[in-house]
Design an enzyme around this catalytic site. Structure first.
Site, mmCIF file in Angstrom:
data_model
loop_
_atom_site.group_PDB
_atom_site.id
_atom_site.type_symbol
_atom_site.label_atom_id
_atom_site.label_comp_id
_atom_site.label_asym_id
_atom_site.label_seq_id
_atom_site.Cartn_x
_atom_site.Cartn_y
_atom_site.Cartn_z
ATOM 1 N N SER A 73 0.855 -1.187 0.000
ATOM 2 C CA SER A 73 0.000 0.000 0.000
ATOM 3 C C SER A 73 0.888 1.233 0.000
ATOM 4 O O SER A 73 1.992 1.206 0.551
ATOM 5 C CB SER A 73 -0.854 -0.024 1.262
ATOM 6 O OG SER A 73 -1.243 1.292 1.608
ATOM 7 N N SER A 74 0.372 2.317 -0.563
ATOM 8 C CA SER A 74 1.196 3.532 -0.648
ATOM 9 C C SER A 74 1.471 4.141 0.724
ATOM 10 O O SER A 74 2.345 4.995 0.859
ATOM 11 C CB SER A 74 0.528 4.569 -1.550
ATOM 12 O OG SER A 74 -0.735 4.914 -1.038
ATOM 13 N N CYS A 75 0.750 3.683 1.776
ATOM 14 C CA CYS A 75 1.004 4.248 3.107
ATOM 15 C C CYS A 75 2.299 3.727 3.709
ATOM 16 O O CYS A 75 2.679 4.140 4.791
ATOM 17 C CB CYS A 75 -0.169 4.000 4.036
ATOM 18 S SG CYS A 75 -0.320 2.297 4.503
ATOM 19 N N TYR A 92 -0.622 -0.493 10.231
ATOM 20 C CA TYR A 92 -0.884 -1.139 8.932
ATOM 21 C C TYR A 92 0.353 -1.024 8.038
ATOM 22 O O TYR A 92 0.760 -1.989 7.385
ATOM 23 C CB TYR A 92 -2.084 -0.448 8.275
ATOM 24 C CG TYR A 92 -2.454 -0.977 6.918
ATOM 25 C CD1 TYR A 92 -3.097 -2.202 6.789
ATOM 26 C CD2 TYR A 92 -2.177 -0.250 5.766
ATOM 27 C CE1 TYR A 92 -3.438 -2.690 5.545
ATOM 28 C CE2 TYR A 92 -2.521 -0.730 4.517
ATOM 29 C CZ TYR A 92 -3.151 -1.948 4.408
ATOM 30 O OH TYR A 92 -3.491 -2.438 3.175
ATOM 31 N N LYS A 152 2.712 -3.926 6.374
ATOM 32 C CA LYS A 152 2.893 -4.043 4.917
ATOM 33 C C LYS A 152 4.368 -3.953 4.545
ATOM 34 O O LYS A 152 4.823 -4.630 3.615
ATOM 35 C CB LYS A 152 2.076 -2.962 4.197
ATOM 36 C CG LYS A 152 0.578 -3.264 4.167
ATOM 37 C CD LYS A 152 0.318 -4.478 3.305
ATOM 38 C CE LYS A 152 -1.138 -4.859 3.207
ATOM 39 N NZ LYS A 152 -1.360 -6.091 2.444
ATOM 40 N N HIS A 196 -12.846 3.668 3.679
ATOM 41 C CA HIS A 196 -11.997 4.724 3.121
ATOM 42 C C HIS A 196 -12.888 5.863 2.604
ATOM 43 O O HIS A 196 -14.107 5.732 2.502
ATOM 44 C CB HIS A 196 -11.124 4.174 1.988
ATOM 45 C CG HIS A 196 -10.030 3.300 2.497
ATOM 46 N ND1 HIS A 196 -10.045 1.931 2.336
ATOM 47 C CD2 HIS A 196 -8.896 3.587 3.173
ATOM 48 C CE1 HIS A 196 -8.962 1.418 2.896
ATOM 49 N NE2 HIS A 196 -8.242 2.387 3.410
#
Ligand code: GDP
Length: 317
Positions: free
Chosen positions: A112-114, A141, A145, A184
């Site tokens: 994920s981009s986070c 999270y 990831k 989201h």
């Protein structure tokens, strides 16, 4: 197109096939002449190591997409840090390790981009990983990831397993979670605008200041990119999957209101967290493979809204 890994005739396990991403992968893989394997939560708890080992030994996938994850929006992440960290660590460790033990030919892990630092230069490149502190609202999270990306990389380095990772930007589409608290922003705003239109309310509430910017990718585009990466990429470093479609939360709210047909006011609640100011992905690695997204944001939102209306009773359970 030169393929380094052919899916034809293979048993392909989509771990998390009932989720938004897994369901999109299943739709996309139907065009690849492969056998798709999936196990629902009732059949297999991916957090249970022994169960995952037994299931993979029994079903013997050749290829694996790790699309299973505990996901949620900014408040769900803030309020359930232990679940987001524990569930995701267990799921990815169990699926990746069991795939290694079985000798799976190819595995794609979805991040994920986070995972990128809160203040990374924009757009964010693959090499920005671990370059600074994370956005606190979704740190658990993101840490999980990052561990998954590093795990896939470690099995490649230590054992030569052909395990790769893809890093998608914010996703949306059919099958998303439309819960008002846990979801989201995009599905939440579709629901808020739709409910307000039906009830003839004169405003909807949008969290935060409206100034953060987000990039949105339709999940069917993501699935297409993942299949391409499975077929064409064998690399140590993960690959970003972005859309270039970036806008402020304010602009997103206005777009959703227009698509849904809600004509009231959009009211911001600055007491709610903004999260990362921006997280746009730099995609030259994926561009070099000749891939680009096909679904424009307005069309994608309209199609997702249609899906929401068709599944209205189901998604509001
Ligand atoms: P993020 O990309 O990890 O921050 O995840 P979200 O999709 O949950 O939030 C994106 C941005 O949208 C944040 O700035 C939120 O504060 C904002 N936002 C505005 N309204 C909502 C809402 O109703 N739900 C969610 N989840 N976010 C909202």
């Amino acid at each position: 197109m030169r393929l380094s890994y052919a899916l034809k005739g293979k048993r392909v396990w989509v771990a998390g096939h009932r989720g938004m991403v897994g369901a999109a992968l299943t739709r996309r893989l139907a065009r690849e002449d492969c056998e798709i394997l999936g196990a629902g939560r009732d059949e297999l708890d991916l957090r249970d190591q022994a169960a995952v080992k037994a299931w993979t030994r029994d079903r013997k996938p050749h290829a694996v997409f790790v699309a299973a994850a505990k996901v949620g929006g900014i408040l769900a992440n803030r309020d359930h840090p232990a679940d987001f960290l524990y569930d995701n660590l267990m799921i990815e460790a169990n699926v990746i390790h069991a795939s290694h033990e079985l000798g799976v030919e190819k595995l794609l892990f979805l991040g994920s981009s986070c995972i990128y630092p809160k203040h990374a230069a924009q757009p964010m490149r693959e090499t920005d990983l671990l370059g600074g502190p994370l956005e606190p609202t979704n740190e658990p999270y993101a840490v999980a990831k990052i561990a998954g990306v590093k795990l896939a990389q470690a099995y490649r380095r230590q054992y030569g397993d052909d395990f790769i990772s893809a890093m998608p930007t914010n996703l949306y589409g059919p099958g998303d979670n439309f819960d008002l608290v846990g979801s989201h922003v995009l599905p939440a705003l579709i629901r808020k605008a739709h409910d307000a239109k039906l009830a003839q309310r004169d405003s909807i509430e949008v969290w935060g200041t409206g100034t953060p910017r987000r990039e949105f990718l339709h999940v069917d585009d993501l699935a297409d990119a993942c299949v391409l990466l499975m077929q064409r990429l064998s690399a140590d470093e993960h690959v970003n999957v972005g859309s270039g479609q970036e806008l402020s939360i304010r602009a997103l709210s206005e777009l959703i209101a227009r698509v849904v047909g809600f004509r009231g006011a959009i009211v911001f609640d600055p007491a709610k967290p903004d999260g990362a100011p921006r997280k746009r992905l730099e995609t030259s690695k994926l561009d070099a493979l000749g891939w680009s997204p096909a679904i424009g944001l307005e069309r994608g939102i309209a199609q997702t809204y249609e899906w929401y209306c068709r599944n209205y009773d189901l998604v509001r359970l």
